[in-house]
Enzyme design. Structure first.
Site, short mmCIF file in Angstrom:
data_model
loop_
_atom_site.label_atom_id
_atom_site.label_comp_id
_atom_site.label_asym_id
_atom_site.label_seq_id
_atom_site.Cartn_x
_atom_site.Cartn_y
_atom_site.Cartn_z
N GLU A 195 0.79 -1.24 0.00
CA GLU A 195 0.00 0.00 0.00
C GLU A 195 0.82 1.29 0.00
O GLU A 195 0.57 2.19 0.80
CB GLU A 195 -0.94 0.00 1.22
N HIS B 144 -10.40 -5.78 -2.42
CA HIS B 144 -11.51 -5.65 -1.46
C HIS B 144 -12.59 -4.86 -2.19
O HIS B 144 -12.51 -3.64 -2.31
CB HIS B 144 -11.05 -4.86 -0.22
N GLU C 143 -6.31 -10.54 -1.44
CA GLU C 143 -7.13 -10.32 -0.23
C GLU C 143 -8.60 -10.22 -0.60
O GLU C 143 -9.34 -9.39 -0.06
CB GLU C 143 -6.67 -9.04 0.50
N ASN D 202 2.11 -5.12 -3.27
CA ASN D 202 0.70 -5.41 -2.99
C ASN D 202 -0.06 -4.11 -2.69
O ASN D 202 0.44 -3.26 -1.94
CB ASN D 202 0.65 -6.33 -1.76
N ASP E 296 -12.36 -10.00 -1.03
CA ASP E 296 -13.68 -10.09 -0.40
C ASP E 296 -14.58 -9.14 -1.16
O ASP E 296 -14.12 -8.16 -1.75
CB ASP E 296 -13.66 -9.82 1.12
C1 XIL Z 1 -6.47 -6.21 8.13
C2 XIL Z 1 -6.83 -7.37 9.04
O1 XIL Z 1 -7.73 -8.21 8.35
C3 XIL Z 1 -7.43 -6.88 10.33
O2 XIL Z 1 -7.59 -7.96 11.24
C4 XIL Z 1 -6.55 -5.82 10.95
O3 XIL Z 1 -7.20 -5.28 12.07
C5 XIL Z 1 -6.24 -4.72 9.96
O4 XIL Z 1 -5.66 -5.27 8.79
N1 XIL Z 1 -5.05 -4.49 3.57
C6 XIL Z 1 -4.08 -5.37 4.01
C7 XIL Z 1 -4.37 -6.26 5.15
O5 XIL Z 1 -3.01 -5.46 3.41
O6 XIL Z 1 -3.21 -6.52 5.91
C8 XIL Z 1 -5.47 -5.72 6.00
O7 XIL Z 1 -5.78 -6.69 7.01
C9 XIL Z 1 -6.67 -5.38 5.18
C10 XIL Z 1 -6.34 -4.32 4.18
#
Ligand code: XIL
Length: 480
Positions: free
Chosen positions: A170, A249, A278, A212, A280
Site C-alpha cells: 500500500e 476488497h 485479499e 501489494n 472479499d
Molecule cells: C487487516 C486485518 O484483516 C485486520 O484484522 C486488521 O485489524 C487490519 O488489517 N489491507 C491489508 C491487510 O493489506 O493486511 C489488512 O488486514 C486489510 C487491508
C-alpha cells in the site's frame, strides 16, 4: 528449493534475471501453441484442488487465534492450499520492540499450513500501517536502516517456508495523483521501495517478491497506472520484483469493474506474476465472485487467488458478509460459483522442462541419420506405476499436467474406501500442493503419507521439480 547463490542477486544477470529468461522462453513456447495441454485431471471438489489442477493456488487469510476452532480448521484444511497470516507477520507483530523479533504466532500459522501440504504467502515486510510504536516515531536514515534490517531479519527467518512475500504494501496514494502515499517510510526517500525489494532478494533469493496494494483493480484509475509505471520501471532497471498483488476488497465504493481482466493482463505483460491477494466482495454476489475468478483464469500469469478470511464471521468486514462461507461454516452461492469457475477455467500454460531444450549443435541436414534420433523430451503422461500388492489396496500413479518448474500427479486407489498411501519424491523435489486427501510427512519431507479424507479414491499433488523430473513413487497402499 533450488539454491540460488547469494551475492550475485543485485546483478541484472543474477538469479531473478535468469528466471525471467526461462519464463520468457516459456512464454514463447506458449505463444507458438506448443505448450497448452488440456487438463487431464478430473474436476476438483474443493477450491485448492480445483486451482491446483489448473496450476494455480486458492488461499485464505488465517488468524492464529482461530486455529483452535475446529469448524474453522476443518474448512481451512479441506478447501485451501495457500495461507496468508492475517496479522501475524506484520511489522508490529514480528518486531514489537526494536531488534527483538517475535515469531510465535506467525510460526503457528506456517507450521499448521506446511505440515498439511499448504504453501504460505508472507504478508508484509514494509508498510506504513501496523508499524510497532517505536518505528512509527522514527524518521530519516535511522528509519530507513530499521526498515531494511526488519526486511532482512524477517525474510531470512522464513527463508524456504514462504513462497511469496508482499515486500511492500500500500505505498501509493488514493485519488487522482497517481503518486506515492505520504508516510514516514516515503519520507526516507522515493527509493525506499526498491531498497526493500533488494534487501528481501538478498535475504531470500527463492521467494517471489511482490508489491501489494488496494484500489488498483480499475485499469483507468490513476493509482493503478502509478503502480503499473513503477513496476515497469523496476523491470527495466533490474529491481528484483516477481509479482504484483491485487488486494481486491470490492465494495459499493470500490466495486468490481469489467476492465479488471485488462488490469491483470497488462501487469502480467510487464513480466510479473499477478495474484489476487485479499479478495472479499460486499454481499458476496455469486456473479461478481465468478467474474473475478474467470478474469484470473483468463490470464496465464494470474497464478493464485486468496480470500481474506474463511467464514463471514472471520472477516475484518464481517458486517459486509463478503466471504464464501456463512458464519455457520456452510457454503454460500458464491462458493459454488468460484468452484465452477476454477473447474471451467484454463490451466496455466505448460512448458517442457529445461532438460528437454534441444541441443545447441545442429546435426547436418544433408545426410540422412543412420539411426533414429534420440527422444529428448520425456513424455507428459506415462504408463501408470503400480506398487507391489499387499496391504489390502492398490495405488496407481499417473502423470498429469506439467509446467516449466513443476508437475502434477494423480493417484487412484482401488480395493479399499479408507486407505493410506505412501508416496516418495526424489530430493531436491518438494511437494507444494495436495488435494483430496490428508497428507503427513516424514522428517525428510520427501515421503508423504496420504490418508483418505472422504473425498473419494483419487488424490493428487503438485511436485516442484527443482531440476529433477523423476516420477514420484508409490511405496505402499494400506487399507484402514
Ligand atoms: C487487516 C486485518 O484483516 C485486520 O484484522 C486488521 O485489524 C487490519 O488489517 N489491507 C491489508 C491487510 O493489506 O493486511 C489488512 O488486514 C486489510 C487491508
Amino acid at each position: 528449493m533450488t539454491e540460488r547463490c547469494h551475492g550475485d542477486t543485485r546483478s541484472p544477470a543474477g538469479p531473478r534475471a535468469r528466471t525471467a529468461i526461462v519464463l520468457a522462453a516459456a512464454a514463447l513456447l506458449a505463444a507458438t501453441g506448443a505448450a497448452f495441454l488440456p487438463s487431464t485431471a478430473s474436476a476438483g471438489t474443493t477450491l485448492g484442488a480445483s486451482a491446483a489442477e489448473k496450476g494455480r493456488y486458492f488461499g485464505t487469510a488465517v488468524a492464529a487465534s482461530r486455529l483452535s476452532d475446529n469448524a474453522y480448521t476443518t474448512i481451512l484444511n479441506r478447501e485451501f492450499n495457500m495461507v496468508t497470516a492475517e496479522n501475524e507477520m506484520k511489522m508490529n507483530a514480528t518486531e514489537p520492540q526494536q531488534g527483538r523479533f517475535s515469531y510465535g504466532a506467525a510460526e503457528q500459522i506456517v507450521n499448521h499450513a506446511r505440515s498439511r501440504g499448504m504453501s504460505v504467502r508472507g504478508h508484509t515486510l514494509a508498510w506504513h500501517s501496523q508499524q510497532p510504536g517505536w518505528m512509527e516515531s522514527m524518521s530519516g536514515s535511522a528509519l530507513r536502516q530499521a526498515m531494511l534490517n526488519h526486511v532482512t531479519q524477517v525474510a531470512t527467518h522464513f527463508r524456504g517456508q514462504v513462497v511469496a512475500w508482499d515486500v511492500v504494501n500500500e505505498a501509493f496514494a488514493d485519488g487522482s495523483s497517481g503518486g506515492r502515499r505520504d508516510s514516514n517510510l516515503q519520507r526516507t526517500g522515493n527509493d525506499w521501495i526498491e531498497a526493500a525489494f533488494r534487501a528481501a532478494d538478498a535475504a531470500d533469493p527463492n521467494a517471489k517478491l511482490c508489491y501489494n496494494d488496494y484500489n488498483t483493480d480499475n485499469w483507468t484509475h490513476a493509482k493503478t497506472q502509478g503502480v503499473y509505471n513503477m513496476v515497469r520501471d523496476f523491470k527495466a532497471r533490474g529491481v528484483p520484483i516477481d509479482c504484483v498483488g491485487f488486494q481486491s476488497h470490492f465494495n459499493n465504493n470500490s466495486p468490481y469493474v469489467s476492465n479488471y481482466r485488462t488490469t491483470l493482463s497488462s501487469f502480467a505483460a510487464l513480466g510479473v506474476d499477478v495474484q489476487i491477494t485479499e479478495l472479499d466482495i460486499q454481499g458476496a454476489p455469486a456473479n461478481t465472485y465468478r467474474s473475478v475468478v474467470e478474469d484470473c483464469m483468463a490470464v496465464p500469469r494470474c497464478n493464485g487467488i486468496t480470500v481474506w478470511g474463511i467464514r463471514d464471521s472471520d472477516s475484518w468486514l464481517a458486517s459486509q458478509t463478503p466471504l464464501l462461507f456463512n458464519s455457520n461454516g456452510s457454503k454460500k452461492p458464491a462458493y459454488d460459483a468460484v468452484l465452477a469457475a476454477l473447474n471451467n477455467g484454463a490451466a496455466v500454460p505448460t512448458t517442457a522442462p529445461p532438460t528437454s531444450v534441444p541441443p545447441t549443435s545442429v546435426p547436418p541436414t544433408s545426410t540422412p541419420p543412420t539411426s533414429a534420433p534420440p527422444t529428448t523430451a520425456p513424455p507428459t503422461t506415462a504408463p501408470p506405476t503400480t506398487p507391489p500388492p499387499g496391504g489390502g489396496c492398490t495405488a496407481t500413479l499417473q502423470d498429469s499436467t506439467r509446467w516449466g518448474d513443476r508437475f502434477n500427479s494423480q493417484v487412484t486407489v482401488s480395493g479399499a474406501s479408507s486407505w493410506s498411501v505412501v508416496v516418495a519424491v526424489t530430493p531436491p523435489q518438494k511437494v507444494s500442493a495436495t488435494w483430496n486427501g490428508s497428507p503427513t510427512w516424514d522428517s525428510s519431507g520427501n515421503v508423504m503419507t496420504m490418508r483418505s479424507n472422504g473425498s473419494g479414491n483419487v488424490f493428487g499433488f503438485t511436485t516442484m521439480a527443482n531440476g529433477n523430473w523423476t516420477r514420484p513413487q508409490v511405496l505402499s497402499c494400506t487399507a484402514s
